[in-house]
Design an enzyme around this catalytic site. Structure first.
Site, PDB file in Angstrom:
ATOM      1  N   GLN B 482      37.952  41.919  10.707  1.00 42.71           N
ATOM      2  CA  GLN B 482      37.360  42.834  11.898  1.00 42.71           C
ATOM      3  C   GLN B 482      35.847  42.848  12.113  1.00 42.71           C
ATOM      4  OE1 GLN B 482      37.703  43.292   8.464  1.00 42.71           O
ATOM      5  NE2 GLN B 482      37.632  45.609   7.832  1.00 42.71           N
ATOM      6  N   THR B 525      33.954  50.882   8.659  1.00 42.79           N
ATOM      7  CA  THR B 525      32.762  50.890   9.521  1.00 42.79           C
ATOM      8  C   THR B 525      32.001  52.453   9.005  1.00 42.79           C
ATOM      9  OG1 THR B 525      33.194  49.506  11.244  1.00 42.79           O
ATOM     10  CG2 THR B 525      31.366  51.084  11.423  1.00 42.79           C
ATOM     11  N   VAL B 753      37.849  52.501  14.649  1.00 37.30           N
ATOM     12  CA  VAL B 753      38.449  52.245  15.851  1.00 37.30           C
ATOM     13  C   VAL B 753      39.698  51.004  15.740  1.00 37.30           C
ATOM     14  CG1 VAL B 753      37.118  49.972  16.388  1.00 37.30           C
ATOM     15  CG2 VAL B 753      38.080  51.487  18.314  1.00 37.30           C
ATOM     16  N   GLU B 755      42.780  50.691  14.310  1.00 33.83           N
ATOM     17  CA  GLU B 755      44.164  51.262  14.580  1.00 33.83           C
ATOM     18  C   GLU B 755      44.372  51.582  16.129  1.00 33.83           C
ATOM     19  OE1 GLU B 755      46.117  52.296  10.833  1.00 33.83           O
ATOM     20  OE2 GLU B 755      44.091  52.809  10.852  1.00 33.83           O
TER      21      GLU B 755
END
Lengths: 290, 798, 160
Positions: B482, B525, B753, B755
Site C-alpha cells: 500500500q 497509516t 483509506v 478499504e
C-alpha cells in the site's frame, strides 16, 4: 510425474516421418500455449513433443488469386498485418482477441484450429470466409474445406501423421467485408461466451450477393448458419432482413447452444440473434469505408 | 512551523526500488538451506466420512520425506470457533478439506506423492444452501462443538443482534416505508502473490515462520496456543514477513496450511515451504463472506430517515474464520451510515458444506452497504425525492454520536456528495436523461482511526538514529504494497526533521517489533503515523538535549580555530543562552537551528555533527539516540450490545457512477465514476490515489464481473480465465476527489483509506442501472444475463 | 527425466543451462539462473506475472518450453538496468508514478511495456492497455501503470 522428450525436426517431411513413427505417443507443439497448459492439467500426456515452432517456411501471409496463410503464422502477425486487417477483417478481429499479446506472440493460427475448441477465435472467421485447410501427411497433400475439418469438440479430420500447412481463403472481389465479434464478460483474456462472424458481399443498391455467417460456442463445433445465409442472399441490407437473419441464426435450424460453466444457453441464443445483425452492419460498414 | 516539507507531497517509492529490478524477495523466491516442499491433499467430497487413508505408495516414492494424515498429528482444534482440526481425521465437511500432506525434496515429487495417496470415503448427504441448512431435517455439519458438547443445529450460536431505539415507533412516524432483499456472493481476493509460508525449527524446536501474515503478533499468539497443545509449550516463535504480494484481507487469520507447514517441518526437522498454485488459491483459499439481506427502511414526509430494520443470512461454509465476524463490521453501515434514529440488525450464520470464508477488503461493509444503499435508493424513489438530495438530508454530521455510539469527529460526507453531484452533472442528467443512461450514487462510512477489535488496538514503533544522521525505524505492521514504507518515512522525516531518504524501515518481524494489532481495518497509516510522531518526538528531544549541551562548545571551538588561522578574526558576540536550552531548538531538513533566531547562521548545525559529538566523547558519557512509542488510541471495545466507539475517527466517501446499459445484450458500460473520499489529510496524494484506483477496480469487479462459481460445494472457476477480474482493457474512467477535513486525531490529520474506495462502488452502479433502465438489480454481480432477464421481466409485467 | 544442455543469450550474455527437458523458460530462469524477478502467478499463461522478452517479443515464460530457447535472446527484468545500475526509464517511471504497489505483477508488467516501447515509441493509451491486457494487477486498478508507461515513453523520446 510429467515427463516427455522433445525433438525439433528441420522440415515438414521430417516431422511427418516422426509422427508416423510415434503415432499417438507423439504430439505436435507449435506456439505451445495450448499444449503446455494441457500437459500441466493432465489433459494430455505425450511421450514425445514434435516441435515445429521454428519451421519458418510455414509462416507467411500471401496473396495471389487467393489468400494463403501459413499455419505457423502467429496471431500477432495476423493482428499487425495491413492486408489481413483490410481484406480479411474478420480474421484480423479474431486473431487480435486471442488471449493477450504474450499469447499472440507465440500462438499460431494452425495451433488454434488444430486444437479445435468450439470457442476458437480464428475458427469462426475462417469458416465465414470460406477457407480451406491444406494438410500434408505420409500419403501426400490434401485440401479440405474448413467446414469439414471440425468433426467434434476438440476433434478434427486431421490424421495423426498429418501437419496442417496452410489456410487458403478464396480471393475476395470488390464489395466484400467481414467482421467477428467475441462476446465476453470483460475486454481481454477471454474465451468467448459466443462468437459471431459475418462475411458479406454486396451488390448494386446494397443487395446482399453473398453471405457467410459462422457461430462459435453455439454447437459442438464452429458452424455456418447456412439457413440464415440463404435467407440473406438476394435481399437488401436492411434492419428487417438482418433482424430476421439473426433470428434464424439463433434458431435450432442453425445452432444448438448449451448451458456451460461460462454461460447459459438461453443467453447465447439471445446474443446470436442480437449480434448477427450488428456484426453484419459492421462488415457492411467496412465495405463502405474502403 | 507552518509549512510541511514532506506531508502532502507525492514522494516517489524509491525506497521500494527492488520491486522494479526483480530483486524483491517474496515467499515464492525465499529459500532456506535444506528446504523441502509441502503439498496438501484435499477432499474429493463435500461431506463424507473418512474410512481409510492409504499413504503407503506415497511414502515409498523416492524424494518423499514425510506423509501426514489426521492420525499422525495431535487432534487439536483451531480456528475462530475451534471447529476444525489441521488434518481431517474422521470426516470431511467441504471440498477443500485438508486430508493429508506431503513434504518432499521437490514440488513435483510432492505433487506426485499427493496423487498416490488413496482415500476411502463414505459419502454423506450434503447441504449447500443456508436456508436448507437451517431446516430441521438438514444434515448436521458439526455434531459437537469445541468442548465436545453435542450440537443440534447448523446455526452458529453467535450473538449478532443490534438494537437501538424503537423500531415500531419509527415505523409509526414514517410517511414512506420500503422493503428490499439483496444478495451478495463469494469473491476471491486475487492477490497476485499466492498464499504460502516457510516453517523452520531450530535445534531446540523454536520456530521461525516466514509468513505473509498481516497480523504477525496475532499469528504468533495462535501458534503459541497451538504449540501448548502439541507438546511445544514454552518454545519461542518468530514470525517474519517476506515481501508480500498483496493481502486484501487474506492474511488476517492463521490458515490451516500454516499449521500443516509447521507439522511437516516438525516431522522432517527441515525447513518446509508450502506455496499455493493459482488453482489452490481459488479453490482452497477462504473467499469474501457472502450474505443475503432483508432490509426495511422508512422516512418522514421531509425525507428524514425514521427507522432501519435489517437482517442478514450468512452461508458460513464448513468452518469458521473471519467471515463469521463480518456482521460486527456490517453493524457500522447498518447503524451509522446516514443518520437514522431507530435501528435493528441481526445476522444469522449457518454452517453448510460450502467453502468457508475469511476477510476481504471492506470486511462486511461492501455487503452491508449494498443493502443499505439499495434501500436508500428505493426509499428516495418512494418518497419522490432525488436520491442525492435524500442522502444529503440524512448525511452524517460532525459532532454527533450514532446509534452504535460511534463518535463522528471530522466528516466530509457533505463535500463528497456535493462533489459527486457536480462532477457527474447530476441535476442535468436527471432533468434530461438519455435513453439507456443513468446516474447513481452510494456513500460509505468506515473505521479510519484504528479499530478496537482486540483488547489492545496498539501499534508500536521503535526508532534509532545513527551517528551519520540516518534513522532506522522498526515498524510493527506489514507492508502489503500500500505504500507504507514511503508514507511512514515521510511522516518520520517530518516529525523528526530529517529527509525521507534518511529513513530505513524494517517491517513485520516479531523478534524486533514492539507489537501491533494488525495491518487491517485501514489502520496502518493512522496507527504507525501516530506512533511514529510520538517516538520521533522523544528521539528529537534527545537530539536537542544533546545539541543544547554540545553546540555552544562546538561553536566556540570553531571560533578558536578560526582565530588561530586568522589572527584578525573577530569572534562574534553571541547569546549562547539561546542555544543552551533544548526547548529553543528545533530540527529542519537535517539541520538544528534556534527557534527564536532562525536566520542566525552561527546557530545552525548539521544533526550528524551533533550526533557524532554526542557519541564519540572519550569520557564515558557517550550517548546514542533511540526511542520507542506504543500508541493505543482512546477508543473502546464494543459492549454486549455491540455498541462502542471502536475507532478514533471515521472515513466517509461517496461514489457516483454514470452508466450506459445496452438493453439488447444487458451489458453495462461505466461512462464515468467519481470517487470522493474524506481522507483527513493525504500524506502522499499519488500513493493515496493508488489506493483509491485499486479499490474502485475491485469494487467494480464485485459489482459486475466477479464471482466464485460453486457447484455442489466445488469451486469450478478456479483460474483467471473463468474468474473475471478486470484487465487493463476494461477501462473505468475514474475521477477521484480528495476531501481533507484535517482530523485532529490523525497523524498530520490523516485518516485511513485502504478499504473505503471499494465499499460504495457496487451499490452506486446498481443505483445507476435503475436510473438508466428502471430495473432494480439486487443480486451481485450484475451480469448481462441478469440485466437482460430483468428487462424482459419488466416488459412482460408492464 | 531427460536433461538437455541449452545455449542462448540471457540479458546480453551468452549462457548455457543444463535442465530437465520438461522445464519451462520460467522455471529455468528462476531455479537455474536464480533470476527470480519473473513470477509464477498462475502457471498457465493467464496472468502475465512471468512475462519476459524473447527476441524482443513479450511472452509468458511459464508456457515457453526451455527446449525452444536455443540460440534465442532472452531479456528479463534483471536485464533492464544499465551496467552501472542506472534504471531504465520504465523502472524509474513506475516508481515515480506509483505504478508499483505490492510489486508481484511488476516484473511482467514492465517487460510487456518494454516490448511495446521497443516497437512503438509513442503509443496511445489504447495501445498501452492492449500491450498489458495480459498482465493482471489487483492492487493498482491499472491507472497509474498506464501513466507510468506514458511517462516512460515520453522520457525516452526526450532522450533521443
Amino acid at each position: 510425474m510429467i515427463d516427455y522428450d522433445y525433438i525439433r525436426p528441420g522440415s515438414v517431411k521430417e516431422a511427418i516421418g516422426l509422427l508416423r513413427q510415434y503415432g499417438s505417443k507423439a504430439a505436435v507443439i507449435a506456439g505451445g500455449t495450448d499444449v503446455m497448459v494441457n500437459i500441466r492439467n493432465r489433459n494430455m500426456a505425450p511421450e514425445l513433443l514434435v516441435s515445429i515452432r521454428d519451421l519458418k517456411d510455414l509462416c507467411y501471409i500471401k496473396k495471389d488469386e487467393n489468400y494463403h496463410i501459413g499455419s505457423l503464422t502467429t496471431h500477432r502477425m495476423l493482428e499487425n498485418s495491413d492486408l489481413v486487417k483490410g481484406e480479411l477483417s474478420a480474421l484480423n478481429d479474431g486473431a487480435s482477441w486471442v488471449g493477450s499479446v504474450q499469447v499472440r506472440n507465440v500462438g499460431t493460427i494452425g495451433g488454434n484450429i488444430v486444437n479445435a475448441a468450439p470457442s476458437a477465435d480464428t475458427a469462426g472467421p475462417l469458416l465465414a470466409l470460406g477457407a480451406s485447410v491444406i494438410l500434408e501427411g505420409a500419403e501426400g497433400v490434401r485440401k479440405i474445406p474448413i467446414s469439414e475439418f471440425f468433426t467434434g469438440p476438440s476433434r478434427t479430420a486431421k490424421r495423426d501423421d498429418e501437419i496442417l500447412l496452410e489456410f487458403e481463403i478464396p480471393g475476395e472481389m470488390e464489395n466484400f467485408g467481414s467482421a467477428y465479434w467475441k462476446h465476453s464478460r470483460r475486454k481481454a483474456m477471454n474465451l468467448p461466451l459466443v462468437g459471431v462472424s459475418v462475411a458479406l458481399k454486396l451488390g448494386a443498391s446494397d443487395v446482399i450477393e453473398d453471405a457467410g455467417i459462422a457461430l462459435t460456442v453455439a454447437a459442438p463445433t464452429p458452424v455456418r448458419a447456412g439457413m440464415a445465409e440463404d435467407f440473406m442472399k438476394g435481399k437488401p441490407l436492411s434492419e428487417e432482413v438482418l433482424s430476421e437473419a439473426g433470428r434464424i441464426a439463433a434458431s435450432p435450424d442453425c445452432c444448438s447452444p448449451r448451458d456451460s460453466l461460462r454461460c447459459d444457453a438461453w443467453y447465447r441464443e439471445e446474443m446470436i440473434a442480437v449480434l448477427v445483425p450488428r456484426v453484419a452492419r459492421l462488415a457492411a460498414d467496412r465495405i463502405k469505408n474502403r | 512551523m507552518s509549512e510541511h516539507l514532506y506531508i502532502g507531497k507525492s514522494i516517489p517509492r524509491t525506497i521500494e526500488t527492488e520491486k522494479v529490478t526483480g530483486k524483491a524477495v517474496y515467499i515464492d523466491d525465499l529459500k532456506r538451506p535444506g528446504m523441502l516442499y509441502g503439498k496438501i491433499l484435499y477432499s474429493d467430497f463435500a461431506h463424507a466420512k473418512i474410512i481409510n487413508v492409504d499413504t503407503s505408495a506415497a511414502e515409498r516414492l523416492p524424494g518423499v520425506r514425510a506423509v501426514l494424515t489426521g492420525r499422525d498429528i495431535p487432534d487439536v482444534r483451531v480456528g475462530f470457533f475451534k471447529d476444525q482440526t489441521v488434518l481431517k481425521k474422521d470426516k470431511v465437511r467441504q471440498y477443500r478439506d485438508e486430508v493429508a500432506a506431503v513434504a518432499a525434496i521437490s514440488p513435483d515429487i510432492a505433487e506426485e506423492a499427493v496423487s498416490l495417496i488413496k482415500v476411502e470415503y463414505e459419502e454423506l448427504p450434503a447441504v449447500f444452501d443456508p436456508y436448507e441448512a437451517m431446516a430441521e431435517a438438514a444434515p448436521l455439519i458439526h455434531e459437537t462443538d469445541a468442548r465436545g458438547k453435542p450440537v443440534r443445529s447448523n446455526v452458529l450460536p453467535i450473538p449478532w443482534r443490534f438494537q437501538s431505539g424503537d423500531i415500531d415507533q419509527g415505523k409509526e412516524n414514517s410517511a414512506y416505508v420500503v422493503k428490499d432483499s439483496v444478495s451478495t456472493t463469494w469473491v476471491n481476493q486475487c492477490c497476485m502473490g499466492t498464499s504460502g509460508c516457510i516453517a523452520e525449527f531450530d535445534s531446540n524446536n523454536n520456530l521461525t515462520l516466514y509468513n505473509q501474515t498481516n497480523v504477525i503478533f496475532g499469528d504468533k499468539g495462535r501458534i503459541t496456543e497451538y504449540f501448548a497443545q502439541i507438546g511445544l509449550k514454552n518454545k519461542k516463535i518468530r514470525v517474519v514477513n517476506p515481501v508480500v504480494g498483496g493481502s486484501f484481507g487474506t492474511k488476517l487469520d492463521t490458515d490451516i496450511y500454516e499449521f500443516i507447514c509447521i507439522q511437516l517441518a516438525l516431522k522432517t526437522r527441515r525447513p518446509v515451504k508450502i506455496l499455493f498454485t493459482r488453482e489452490e488459491e481459488f479453490m482452497a483459499l477462504p473467499p469474501r463472506q457472502p450474505a443475503l439481506f432483508d432490509i426495511e427502511q422508512g422516512c418522514d414526509k421531509q425525507g428524514r430517515l425514521t427507522f432501519r430494520k435489517a437482517s442478514a443470512l450468512l452461508d458460513n461454509g464448513a468452518y469458521t474464520s473471519w467471515g463469521v465476524t463480518t456482521p460486527s463490521v456490517m453493524m457500522m453501515p447498518m447503524s451509522s451510515l446516514y443518520r437514522v434514529p431507530n435501528v435493528s440488525f441481526k445476522a444469522t450464520c449457518v454452517y453448510t458444506n460450502n467453502i468457508y470464508c475469511q476477510a476481504m477488503r471492506g470486511y462486511g461493509n461492501p455487503q452491508a452497504s449494498f443493502a443499505v444503499e439499495t434501500s436508500m435508493d428505493t426509499l428516495a424513489n418512494e418518497a419522490g425525492i432525488d436520491p442525492a438530495e435524500f442522502r444529503s438530508i440524512n448525511r452524517n454530521v460532525e459532532g454527533e454520536e450514532t446509534p452504535m455510539r460511534l463518535k463522528i469527529t471530522t466528516c466530509g460526507l457533505k463535500e463528497c456528495i456535493d462533489s459527486v453531484k457536480e462532477r457527474l452533472n447530476w441535476d442535468d442528467k436527471k432533468k434530461a436523461p438519455k435513453k439507456g443512461r443513468g446516474v447513481g450514487m452510494a456513500s460509505l462510512i468506515h473505521v479510519a482511526g484504528g479499530a478496537r477489535v482486540y483488547k489492545s488496538d496498539g501499534h508500536g514503533i521503535a526508532v534509532k538514529v545513527d551517528e551519520d544522521g540516518y534513522i532506522d525505524v522498526i515498524e510493527s505492521g506489514t507492508d502489503q504494497g500500500q505504500g507504507s514504507p514511503t508514507v511512514i518515512s515521510q511522516m518520520v522525516a517530518e516529525a523528526i526533521g530529517f529527509r525521507p531518504e534518511d529513513v530505513s524501515i524494517t517491517f513485520g518481524d516479531t523478534r524486533l517489533c514492539l507489537w501491533d494489532a494488525g495491518t487491517h481495518a485501514s489502520r496502518h497509516t493512522f496507527m504507525a503515523g501516530n506512533a511514529a510522531i510520538l517516538a520521533c518526538e522523544k528521539a528529537k528531544k534527545q537530539i536537542l538535549e544533546m545539541a543544547a549541551e554540545k553546540m555552544p562548545l562546538m561553536i566556540k571551538k570553531g571560533f578558536k580555530k578560526q582565530k588561530k588561522k586568522d589572527p584578525g578574526f573577530a569572534e562574534p558576540q553571541l547569546d549562547y543562552a539561546l542555544i543552551s536550552n533544548p526547548e529553543n531548538l528545533d530540527i529542519r531538513d537535517r539541520v538544528i537551528f534556534c527557534k527564536s533566531d532562525p536566520e542566525n547562521e552561527h546557530f545552525r548545525m548539521e544533526v550528524s555533527r551533533i550526533l557524532r559529538a554526542g557519541l564519540h566523547v572519550g569520557t564515558g558519557q557517550s550517548k546514542v539516540i533511540t526511542a520507542d512509542a506504543f500508541y493505543d488510541p482512546p477508543t473502546e471495545m464494543l459492549d454486549r450490545e455491540l455498541k462502542g466507539n471502536l475507532s478514533c475517527t471515521y472515513a466517509f466517501g461517496t461514489t457516483g457512477v454514470e452508466v450506459e446499459v445496452d438493453e439488447e445484450t444487458g451489458e453495462i458500460s461505466i461512462l464515468k465514476l467519481v470517487a470522493a473520499h474524506d481522507v483527513g489529510k493525504a500524506i502522499n496524494p499519488t500513493l493515496l490515489l493508488g489506493q483509491v484506483y485499486g479499490a474502485v477496480y475491485t469494487g467494480v469487479g464485485y459489482g459486475l464481473t466477479e464471482e466464485l462459481k460453486l457447484e455442489n460445494g466445488r469451486v469450478v472457476n478456479n483460474n483467471f480465465r473463468d474468474y473475471k477480474i478486470l484487465t487493463a482493457k476494461d477501462v473505468i474512467p475514474i475521477e477521484p476527489v480528495i476531501i481533507e477535513p484535517e482530523d485532529k486525531d490523525g497523524p498530520f490529520g490523516a485518516k485511513g483509506v485502504g478499504e473505503p474506495g471499494l465499499v460504495p462502488t457496487a451499490p452506486a452502479i446498481a443505483n445507476a442501472v435503475y436510473d438508466a433502465i428502471g430495473v432494480r438489480m439486487r443480486d451481485l454481480p450484475i451480469t448481462p444475463e441478469k440485466v437482460l432477464a430483468a428487462i424482459k421481466e419488466k416488459k412482460n409485467v408492464c | 527425466m531427460k536433461k538437455l544442455v541449452i545455449s542462448f543469450t540471457l540479458n546480453g550474455d551468452p549462457v548455457t543451462a543444463e535442465v530437465p527437458a520438461t522445464w519451462s523458460l520460467l522455471r529455468t530462469l528462476r531455479e537455474y539462473f536464480e533470476l527470480t524477478g519473473a513470477k509464477e502467478g498462475c502457471g498457465v499463461g493467464e496472468c502475465g506475472a512471468c512475462t519476459v522478452m524473447v527476441d524482443g517479443d513479450a511472452v509468458n515464460s511459464c508456457l515457453y518450453p526451455v527446449f525452444e530457447i536455443e540460440g534465442k535472446s532472452v531479456t528479463t527484468i534483471e536485464g533492464l538496468a544499465s551496467q552501472d545500475g542506472s534504471l531504465d526509464p520504465l523502472q524509474r517511471s513506475f516508481l515515480e508514478n506509483n505504478g508499483v504497489q505490492c510489486g508481484f505483477c511488476t516484473s511482467g508488467m514492465i517487460m510487456s511495456a518494454k516490448s511495446l516501447l521497443k516497437e512503438n515509441s509513442d503509443p496511445t493509451e489504447d495501445e498501452i492497455r492492449t500491450a498489458i491486457a495480459g498482465n493482471i494487477c489487483r492492487c493498482t486498478g491499472y491507472v497509474q501503470i498506464v501513466e507510468a508507461i506514458e511517462n516512460a515513453a515520453a522520457m525516452s523520446r526526450e532522450k533521443e
